[in-house]
Design a protein around this motif. Structure first.
Motif, PDB file in Angstrom:
ATOM      1  N   MET A   1       0.815  -1.201   0.000  1.00 39.04           N
ATOM      2  CA  MET A   1       0.000   0.000   0.000  1.00 39.04           C
ATOM      3  C   MET A   1       0.853   1.258   0.000  1.00 39.04           C
ATOM      4  O   MET A   1       0.440   2.284  -0.502  1.00 39.04           O
ATOM      5  N   SER A   2       2.063   1.172   0.569  1.00 35.64           N
ATOM      6  CA  SER A   2       2.928   2.343   0.595  1.00 35.64           C
ATOM      7  C   SER A   2       3.364   2.741  -0.819  1.00 35.64           C
ATOM      8  O   SER A   2       3.639   3.907  -1.079  1.00 35.64           O
ATOM      9  N   TYR A   3       3.416   1.763  -1.740  1.00 36.69           N
ATOM     10  CA  TYR A   3       3.758   2.072  -3.124  1.00 36.69           C
ATOM     11  C   TYR A   3       2.723   3.002  -3.748  1.00 36.69           C
ATOM     12  O   TYR A   3       3.067   3.921  -4.486  1.00 36.69           O
ATOM     13  N   LEU A   4       1.470   2.756  -3.455  1.00 34.65           N
ATOM     14  CA  LEU A   4       0.401   3.592  -3.978  1.00 34.65           C
ATOM     15  C   LEU A   4       0.537   5.024  -3.462  1.00 34.65           C
ATOM     16  O   LEU A   4       0.401   5.978  -4.226  1.00 34.65           O
ATOM     17  N   TYR A   5       0.836   5.175  -2.193  1.00 36.05           N
ATOM     18  CA  TYR A   5       1.029   6.512  -1.627  1.00 36.05           C
ATOM     19  C   TYR A   5       2.242   7.208  -2.241  1.00 36.05           C
ATOM     20  O   TYR A   5       2.232   8.413  -2.464  1.00 36.05           O
ATOM     21  N   GLU A   6       3.286   6.439  -2.513  1.00 34.19           N
ATOM     22  CA  GLU A   6       4.471   7.012  -3.150  1.00 34.19           C
ATOM     23  C   GLU A   6       4.146   7.509  -4.553  1.00 34.19           C
ATOM     24  O   GLU A   6       4.600   8.574  -4.963  1.00 34.19           O
ATOM     25  N   ILE A   7       3.369   6.734  -5.294  1.00 32.47           N
ATOM     26  CA  ILE A   7       2.991   7.128  -6.657  1.00 32.47           C
ATOM     27  C   ILE A   7       2.107   8.366  -6.621  1.00 32.47           C
ATOM     28  O   ILE A   7       2.346   9.331  -7.345  1.00 32.47           O
ATOM     29  N   ILE A   8       1.103   8.346  -5.761  1.00 29.95           N
ATOM     30  CA  ILE A   8       0.183   9.490  -5.653  1.00 29.95           C
ATOM     31  C   ILE A   8       0.923  10.735  -5.163  1.00 29.95           C
ATOM     32  O   ILE A   8       0.600  11.853  -5.548  1.00 29.95           O
ATOM     33  N   GLY A   9       1.943  10.549  -4.339  1.00 34.37           N
ATOM     34  CA  GLY A   9       2.712  11.665  -3.818  1.00 34.37           C
ATOM     35  C   GLY A   9       3.788  12.180  -4.767  1.00 34.37           C
ATOM     36  O   GLY A   9       4.435  13.185  -4.483  1.00 34.37           O
ATOM     37  N   ASN A  10       3.975  11.515  -5.887  1.00 32.54           N
ATOM     38  CA  ASN A  10       4.995  11.928  -6.848  1.00 32.54           C
ATOM     39  C   ASN A  10       4.444  13.067  -7.709  1.00 32.54           C
ATOM     40  O   ASN A  10       3.699  12.848  -8.664  1.00 32.54           O
ATOM     41  N   LYS A  11       4.798  14.288  -7.355  1.00 30.01           N
ATOM     42  CA  LYS A  11       4.230  15.460  -8.031  1.00 30.01           C
ATOM     43  C   LYS A  11       4.621  15.534  -9.501  1.00 30.01           C
ATOM     44  O   LYS A  11       3.863  16.054 -10.315  1.00 30.01           O
ATOM     45  N   ILE A  12       5.783  15.021  -9.843  1.00 32.39           N
ATOM     46  CA  ILE A  12       6.196  15.033 -11.252  1.00 32.39           C
ATOM     47  C   ILE A  12       5.272  14.136 -12.067  1.00 32.39           C
ATOM     48  O   ILE A  12       4.746  14.543 -13.114  1.00 32.39           O
ATOM     49  N   LEU A  13       5.065  12.930 -11.584  1.00 37.83           N
ATOM     50  CA  LEU A  13       4.188  11.977 -12.271  1.00 37.83           C
ATOM     51  C   LEU A  13       2.739  12.457 -12.307  1.00 37.83           C
ATOM     52  O   LEU A  13       2.097  12.468 -13.367  1.00 37.83           O
ATOM     53  N   VAL A  14       2.232  12.870 -11.174  1.00 38.26           N
ATOM     54  CA  VAL A  14       0.826  13.264 -11.081  1.00 38.26           C
ATOM     55  C   VAL A  14       0.543  14.512 -11.913  1.00 38.26           C
ATOM     56  O   VAL A  14      -0.498  14.603 -12.571  1.00 38.26           O
ATOM     57  N   SER A  15       1.461  15.473 -11.949  1.00 39.22           N
ATOM     58  CA  SER A  15       1.211  16.669 -12.767  1.00 39.22           C
ATOM     59  C   SER A  15       1.160  16.308 -14.249  1.00 39.22           C
ATOM     60  O   SER A  15       0.371  16.887 -15.004  1.00 39.22           O
ATOM     61  N   GLY A  16       1.971  15.336 -14.677  1.00 37.97           N
ATOM     62  CA  GLY A  16       1.908  14.875 -16.063  1.00 37.97           C
ATOM     63  C   GLY A  16       0.576  14.223 -16.380  1.00 37.97           C
ATOM     64  O   GLY A  16      -0.032  14.495 -17.424  1.00 37.97           O
ATOM     65  N   VAL A  17       0.099  13.374 -15.489  1.00 35.67           N
ATOM     66  CA  VAL A  17      -1.186  12.690 -15.695  1.00 35.67           C
ATOM     67  C   VAL A  17      -2.347  13.696 -15.691  1.00 35.67           C
ATOM     68  O   VAL A  17      -3.242  13.628 -16.539  1.00 35.67           O
ATOM     69  N   ILE A  18      -2.328  14.626 -14.761  1.00 35.88           N
ATOM     70  CA  ILE A  18      -3.385  15.642 -14.695  1.00 35.88           C
ATOM     71  C   ILE A  18      -3.375  16.504 -15.954  1.00 35.88           C
ATOM     72  O   ILE A  18      -4.426  16.803 -16.529  1.00 35.88           O
ATOM     73  N   SER A  19      -2.202  16.882 -16.395  1.00 34.74           N
ATOM     74  CA  SER A  19      -2.088  17.698 -17.604  1.00 34.74           C
ATOM     75  C   SER A  19      -2.638  16.958 -18.811  1.00 34.74           C
ATOM     76  O   SER A  19      -3.356  17.528 -19.640  1.00 34.74           O
ATOM     77  N   TRP A  20      -2.309  15.670 -18.931  1.00 34.16           N
ATOM     78  CA  TRP A  20      -2.835  14.856 -20.030  1.00 34.16           C
ATOM     79  C   TRP A  20      -4.360  14.794 -19.968  1.00 34.16           C
ATOM     80  O   TRP A  20      -5.034  14.978 -20.984  1.00 34.16           O
ATOM     81  N   ALA A  21      -4.908  14.547 -18.784  1.00 33.29           N
ATOM     82  CA  ALA A  21      -6.360  14.421 -18.625  1.00 33.29           C
ATOM     83  C   ALA A  21      -7.067  15.728 -18.997  1.00 33.29           C
ATOM     84  O   ALA A  21      -8.089  15.717 -19.707  1.00 33.29           O
ATOM     85  N   ILE A  22      -6.535  16.845 -18.548  1.00 34.75           N
ATOM     86  CA  ILE A  22      -7.140  18.146 -18.883  1.00 34.75           C
ATOM     87  C   ILE A  22      -7.076  18.388 -20.385  1.00 34.75           C
ATOM     88  O   ILE A  22      -8.050  18.834 -21.002  1.00 34.75           O
ATOM     89  N   ALA A  23      -5.940  18.062 -20.998  1.00 32.57           N
ATOM     90  CA  ALA A  23      -5.800  18.240 -22.449  1.00 32.57           C
ATOM     91  C   ALA A  23      -6.814  17.390 -23.206  1.00 32.57           C
ATOM     92  O   ALA A  23      -7.432  17.863 -24.170  1.00 32.57           O
ATOM     93  N   GLN A  24      -7.009  16.163 -22.772  1.00 42.14           N
ATOM     94  CA  GLN A  24      -7.944  15.277 -23.470  1.00 42.14           C
ATOM     95  C   GLN A  24      -9.385  15.767 -23.336  1.00 42.14           C
ATOM     96  O   GLN A  24     -10.160  15.708 -24.288  1.00 42.14           O
ATOM     97  N   VAL A  25      -9.753  16.268 -22.162  1.00 38.10           N
ATOM     98  CA  VAL A  25     -11.100  16.810 -21.971  1.00 38.10           C
ATOM     99  C   VAL A  25     -11.290  18.060 -22.831  1.00 38.10           C
ATOM    100  O   VAL A  25     -12.305  18.219 -23.519  1.00 38.10           O
ATOM    101  N   LEU A  26     -10.286  18.951 -22.815  1.00 40.04           N
ATOM    102  CA  LEU A  26     -10.358  20.155 -23.657  1.00 40.04           C
ATOM    103  C   LEU A  26     -10.457  19.784 -25.131  1.00 40.04           C
ATOM    104  O   LEU A  26     -11.238  20.375 -25.883  1.00 40.04           O
ATOM    105  N   LYS A  27      -9.662  18.807 -25.551  1.00 40.35           N
ATOM    106  CA  LYS A  27      -9.663  18.345 -26.941  1.00 40.35           C
ATOM    107  C   LYS A  27     -11.060  17.845 -27.337  1.00 40.35           C
ATOM    108  O   LYS A  27     -11.549  18.161 -28.420  1.00 40.35           O
ATOM    109  N   THR A  28     -11.681  17.108 -26.448  1.00 37.48           N
ATOM    110  CA  THR A  28     -13.023  16.572 -26.715  1.00 37.48           C
ATOM    111  C   THR A  28     -14.049  17.696 -26.807  1.00 37.48           C
ATOM    112  O   THR A  28     -14.898  17.700 -27.700  1.00 37.48           O
ATOM    113  N   LEU A  29     -13.970  18.653 -25.895  1.00 35.64           N
ATOM    114  CA  LEU A  29     -14.907  19.787 -25.900  1.00 35.64           C
ATOM    115  C   LEU A  29     -14.719  20.662 -27.136  1.00 35.64           C
ATOM    116  O   LEU A  29     -15.699  21.097 -27.761  1.00 35.64           O
ATOM    117  N   ILE A  30     -13.480  20.916 -27.517  1.00 38.81           N
ATOM    118  CA  ILE A  30     -13.211  21.723 -28.708  1.00 38.81           C
ATOM    119  C   ILE A  30     -13.724  21.005 -29.957  1.00 38.81           C
ATOM    120  O   ILE A  30     -14.346  21.616 -30.827  1.00 38.81           O
TER     121      ILE A  30
END
Length: 152
Positions: A1-30
């Motif tokens: 379970m600590s691995y999951l917390y490490e992944i979620i706490g990785n700001k570099i990884l999470v910011s990339g995933v969030i950025s991708w998700a926002i781009a895909q939603v914007l792409k769909t709306l556009i």
């Protein structure tokens, strides 16, 4: 379970995933606004405005710079990767999409002349690359997401 917390706490990884998700939603709306039709494939597919690839790699590079420092090897690798990905999106992948469009148009013309119809699975995918503007908007989105996520 600590691995999951490490992944979620990785700001570099999470910011990339969030950025991708926002781009895909914007792409769909556009796409919906421009073409007046909703296509679920836009949420996960390549091509379109803004570039999800550019947003993702830019957010990762900027986050690496913020988290690890601009002189860190992590920032250096992430930045070079971002440059390669964005260059590829505007180059080879954009040309591949243009060629797919021409080939699909030729096949459609042959079908109208009495050839057999191709299924949607047999047609070539046309949304694979990005224009410079789409890449630039993904780049800007990635910077914004990384700054907000890492400094807020």
């Amino acid at each position: 379970m600590s691995y999951l917390y490490e992944i979620i706490g990785n700001k570099i990884l999470v910011s990339g995933v969030i950025s991708w998700a926002i781009a895909q939603v914007l792409k769909t709306l556009i796409y919906l606004c421009v073409n007046r039709k909703f296509e679920i494939e836009r949420l996960f597919g390549d091509g379109g405005m803004p570039s999800g690839h550019s947003a993702t790699v830019t957010a990762v590079a900027v986050s690496a710079g913020i988290q690890c420092g601009l002189s860190s090897p992590t920032f250096a690798v992430a930045t070079i990767l971002a440059i390669v990905v964005m260059h590829d999106a505007m180059g080879v992948r954009l040309e591949t999409g243009k060629q797919a469009k021409v080939i699909n148009d030729m096949v459609e013309m042959i079908e109208k002349l009495g050839g057999t119809d191709l299924t949607n699975e047999e047609k070539l995918k046309e949304f694979v690359g990005h224009t410079p503007l789409q890449v630039a908007m993904g780049f800007v989105l990635g910077i914004i997401v990384a700054i907000v996520f890492n400094l807020a």
